[in-house]
Enzyme design. Structure first.
Site, PDB file in Angstrom:
ATOM      1  N   ASP A  14       0.869  -1.176   0.000  1.00  0.00           N
ATOM      2  CA  ASP A  14       0.000   0.000   0.000  1.00  0.00           C
ATOM      3  C   ASP A  14       0.909   1.230   0.000  1.00  0.00           C
ATOM      4  O   ASP A  14       2.136   1.108   0.132  1.00  0.00           O
ATOM      5  CB  ASP A  14      -0.904  -0.005   1.247  1.00  0.00           C
ATOM      6  CG  ASP A  14      -1.848   1.199   1.282  1.00  0.00           C
ATOM      7  OD1 ASP A  14      -2.393   1.575   0.225  1.00  0.00           O
ATOM      8  OD2 ASP A  14      -2.043   1.790   2.368  1.00  0.00           O
ATOM      9  N   SER A  15       0.307   2.386  -0.137  1.00  0.00           N
ATOM     10  CA  SER A  15       1.099   3.624  -0.104  1.00  0.00           C
ATOM     11  C   SER A  15       1.644   3.923   1.287  1.00  0.00           C
ATOM     12  O   SER A  15       2.550   4.731   1.431  1.00  0.00           O
ATOM     13  CB  SER A  15       0.227   4.788  -0.556  1.00  0.00           C
ATOM     14  OG  SER A  15      -0.872   4.919   0.319  1.00  0.00           O
ATOM     15  N   TYR A  46      -0.846   8.467  -2.376  1.00  0.00           N
ATOM     16  CA  TYR A  46      -0.997   8.169  -3.802  1.00  0.00           C
ATOM     17  C   TYR A  46      -2.274   8.811  -4.363  1.00  0.00           C
ATOM     18  O   TYR A  46      -2.370   9.115  -5.544  1.00  0.00           O
ATOM     19  CB  TYR A  46      -1.121   6.654  -4.024  1.00  0.00           C
ATOM     20  CG  TYR A  46       0.147   5.848  -3.936  1.00  0.00           C
ATOM     21  CD1 TYR A  46       1.326   6.359  -3.384  1.00  0.00           C
ATOM     22  CD2 TYR A  46       0.160   4.531  -4.397  1.00  0.00           C
ATOM     23  CE1 TYR A  46       2.473   5.575  -3.306  1.00  0.00           C
ATOM     24  CE2 TYR A  46       1.301   3.754  -4.326  1.00  0.00           C
ATOM     25  CZ  TYR A  46       2.456   4.268  -3.780  1.00  0.00           C
ATOM     26  OH  TYR A  46       3.577   3.484  -3.702  1.00  0.00           O
ATOM     27  N   CYS A  77      -4.352  -1.501  -1.854  1.00  0.00           N
ATOM     28  CA  CYS A  77      -4.492  -0.060  -2.056  1.00  0.00           C
ATOM     29  C   CYS A  77      -5.598   0.148  -3.086  1.00  0.00           C
ATOM     30  O   CYS A  77      -5.482  -0.298  -4.236  1.00  0.00           O
ATOM     31  CB  CYS A  77      -3.177   0.517  -2.572  1.00  0.00           C
ATOM     32  SG  CYS A  77      -3.274   2.272  -2.963  1.00  0.00           S
ATOM     33  N   ASN A  78      -6.663   0.786  -2.647  1.00  0.00           N
ATOM     34  CA  ASN A  78      -7.791   1.038  -3.559  1.00  0.00           C
ATOM     35  C   ASN A  78      -7.375   1.935  -4.709  1.00  0.00           C
ATOM     36  O   ASN A  78      -7.807   1.763  -5.838  1.00  0.00           O
ATOM     37  CB  ASN A  78      -8.934   1.707  -2.805  1.00  0.00           C
ATOM     38  CG  ASN A  78      -9.559   0.789  -1.782  1.00  0.00           C
ATOM     39  OD1 ASN A  78     -10.570   0.177  -2.059  1.00  0.00           O
ATOM     40  ND2 ASN A  78      -8.960   0.664  -0.623  1.00  0.00           N
ATOM     41  N   THR A  79      -6.522   2.923  -4.398  1.00  0.00           N
ATOM     42  CA  THR A  79      -6.108   3.892  -5.414  1.00  0.00           C
ATOM     43  C   THR A  79      -5.392   3.194  -6.569  1.00  0.00           C
ATOM     44  O   THR A  79      -5.645   3.497  -7.739  1.00  0.00           O
ATOM     45  CB  THR A  79      -5.189   4.953  -4.779  1.00  0.00           C
ATOM     46  OG1 THR A  79      -5.905   5.575  -3.706  1.00  0.00           O
ATOM     47  CG2 THR A  79      -4.768   5.997  -5.772  1.00  0.00           C
ATOM     48  N   GLU A 156      -2.223   8.934   8.736  1.00  0.00           N
ATOM     49  CA  GLU A 156      -0.756   8.783   8.787  1.00  0.00           C
ATOM     50  C   GLU A 156      -0.181   9.587   9.955  1.00  0.00           C
ATOM     51  O   GLU A 156       0.813   9.200  10.550  1.00  0.00           O
ATOM     52  CB  GLU A 156      -0.128   9.234   7.459  1.00  0.00           C
ATOM     53  CG  GLU A 156      -0.416   8.307   6.277  1.00  0.00           C
ATOM     54  CD  GLU A 156       0.438   7.024   6.270  1.00  0.00           C
ATOM     55  OE1 GLU A 156       1.559   7.030   6.815  1.00  0.00           O
ATOM     56  OE2 GLU A 156      -0.046   6.010   5.732  1.00  0.00           O
ATOM     57  N   CYS A 188     -10.789   3.033   0.860  1.00  0.00           N
ATOM     58  CA  CYS A 188      -9.359   3.350   1.006  1.00  0.00           C
ATOM     59  C   CYS A 188      -8.910   2.574   2.234  1.00  0.00           C
ATOM     60  O   CYS A 188      -9.607   2.594   3.262  1.00  0.00           O
ATOM     61  CB  CYS A 188      -9.152   4.848   1.214  1.00  0.00           C
ATOM     62  SG  CYS A 188      -7.445   5.278   1.654  1.00  0.00           S
ATOM     63  N   THR A 189      -7.791   1.889   2.124  1.00  0.00           N
ATOM     64  CA  THR A 189      -7.386   1.014   3.225  1.00  0.00           C
ATOM     65  C   THR A 189      -7.029   1.793   4.492  1.00  0.00           C
ATOM     66  O   THR A 189      -6.938   1.205   5.570  1.00  0.00           O
ATOM     67  CB  THR A 189      -6.190   0.139   2.803  1.00  0.00           C
ATOM     68  OG1 THR A 189      -5.156   0.986   2.284  1.00  0.00           O
ATOM     69  CG2 THR A 189      -6.603  -0.864   1.750  1.00  0.00           C
ATOM     70  N   HIS A 190      -6.831   3.089   4.376  1.00  0.00           N
ATOM     71  CA  HIS A 190      -6.587   3.901   5.578  1.00  0.00           C
ATOM     72  C   HIS A 190      -7.875   4.134   6.378  1.00  0.00           C
ATOM     73  O   HIS A 190      -7.815   4.385   7.574  1.00  0.00           O
ATOM     74  CB  HIS A 190      -6.020   5.279   5.196  1.00  0.00           C
ATOM     75  CG  HIS A 190      -4.563   5.265   4.852  1.00  0.00           C
ATOM     76  ND1 HIS A 190      -4.084   4.710   3.680  1.00  0.00           N
ATOM     77  CD2 HIS A 190      -3.471   5.738   5.509  1.00  0.00           C
ATOM     78  CE1 HIS A 190      -2.764   4.862   3.643  1.00  0.00           C
ATOM     79  NE2 HIS A 190      -2.374   5.486   4.732  1.00  0.00           N
TER      80      HIS A 190
HETATM   81  N1  DGL Z   1      -4.566   3.536   1.249  1.00  0.00           N
HETATM   82  C1  DGL Z   1      -4.632   3.748  -0.148  1.00  0.00           C
HETATM   83  C2  DGL Z   1      -5.970   3.387  -0.734  1.00  0.00           C
HETATM   84  O1  DGL Z   1      -6.499   2.376  -0.343  1.00  0.00           O
HETATM   85  C3  DGL Z   1      -4.066   5.038  -0.687  1.00  0.00           C
HETATM   86  C4  DGL Z   1      -4.087   6.238   0.181  1.00  0.00           C
HETATM   87  C5  DGL Z   1      -3.202   7.328  -0.393  1.00  0.00           C
HETATM   88  O2  DGL Z   1      -1.991   7.078  -0.451  1.00  0.00           O
HETATM   89  O3  DGL Z   1      -3.703   8.383  -0.798  1.00  0.00           O
HETATM   90  O4  DGL Z   1      -6.493   4.057  -1.599  1.00  0.00           O
END
Ligand code: DGL
Length: 202
Positions: A14-15, A46, A77-79, A156, A188-190
Site C-alpha cells: 500500500d502507499s 498516492y 491499495c484502492n487507489t 498517517e 481506502c485502506t486507511h
Molecule cells: N490507502 C490507499 C488506498 O487504499 C491510498 C491512500 C493514499 O496514499 O492516498 O487508496
C-alpha cells in the site's frame, strides 16, 4: 508462479500503513502463510496523484516484492486497484489481486437494496471503479461517491480521534444526509483505521 515454492510469502503493498488493515485480515484468514508487507511511506499519499504516477509507483513496489521471492501480490491499495490491474500483472510477471471487486461485492451483499456510498481518495473516486463494479452487478443501484483527500494524512499523522478529524469527517460526509443509503464502502485502506470517527459522524 508455478516455479515458486508454495511456502513463498504473499506480498502485500500500500502507499503507507493503511494496507496493514488488509494484511491483518489475510493473517487471520490464512494463518499458515508468510506475509511480506511494503508500505511506501516515502511517497504517500498516492490518492492525489495522476493515474500514470500511481501505476509507476505500483510497478516499482511489485518489482521490489518480486525480488523478495513472493508468490503473489495483494494490491492492498484502492487507489492502485482502481486504475486497473492488467498493466501491473504484465509488468511484474506475478499475479496481482486487487480490492475493488471484493469490496463492491461485499457491499452489495451487506445492503438491503438501498443506495451504497463510496468514500475514497480523489484518484479512486475519479476512476469510477467502484461505481462500475457495483453497476456491473446491479445497474439500477444508487451509488454516491465522495472524495475524502484529508483522511489519509490525518491517519498517517495518527490523529484518529482528534477534533480536527471529526470536523473534516462531518464536512466530507454531509452530502449523505437525507440520502437513501444503507451501506458505506470505506474505499481506502486507511479509512477503517478511523472507522469509529466515521461511524459516530454518520
Ligand atoms: N490507502 C490507499 C488506498 O487504499 C491510498 C491512500 C493514499 O496514499 O492516498 O487508496
Amino acid at each position: 508462479m508455478k516455479d515458486l515454492p508454495t511456502d513463498a510469502a504473499i506480498g502485500i503493498f500500500d502507499s503507507g500503513l493503511g494496507g496493514l488493515t488488509v494484511a491483518s485480515a489475510i493473517a487471520d484468514a490464512l494463518p499458515e502463510e508468510h506475509l511480506i508487507y511494503l508500505g511506501d511511506t516515502a511517497r504517500v499519499p498516492y490518492g492525489t496523484r495522476s493515474p500514470s504516477t500511481v501505476i509507476r509507483y505500483a510497478c516499482r513496489n511489485i518489482a521490489f516484492l518480486k525480488r523478495q521471492g513472493v508468490k503473489i501480490v495483494v494490491v492492498a491499495c484502492n487507489t492502485v486497484s482502481a486504475q486497473g490491474l492488467d498493466g501491473l500483472t504484465a509488468d511484474g510477471g506475478l499475479a496481482c489481486i486487487g480490492v475493488i471487486k471484493p469490496g463492491a461485492q461485499a457491499a452489495i451483499e451487506a445492503s438491503t437494496g438501498a443506495g451504497i456510498a463510496v468514500l475514497g481518495t480523489p484518484a479512486t473516486i475519479r476512476s469510477n471503479a467502484y461505481e462500475t463494479a457495483i453497476k456491473h452487478v446491479d445497474p439500477t443501484r444508487l451509488v454516491v461517491q465522495l472524495s475524502c483527500p484529508l483522511f489519509v494524512p490525518l491517519v498517517e499523522e495518527g490523529w484518529l480521534t482528534h477534533s480536527v478529524t471529526y470536523a473534516v469527517a462531518r464536512e466530507y460526509l454531509s452530502p449523505l444526509c437525507g440520502r437513501d443509503i444503507d451501506t458505506i464502502i470505506l474505499g481506502c485502506t486507511h479509512y477503517p483505521i478511523m472507522e469509529s470517527v466515521i461511524q459516530s459522524v454518520i
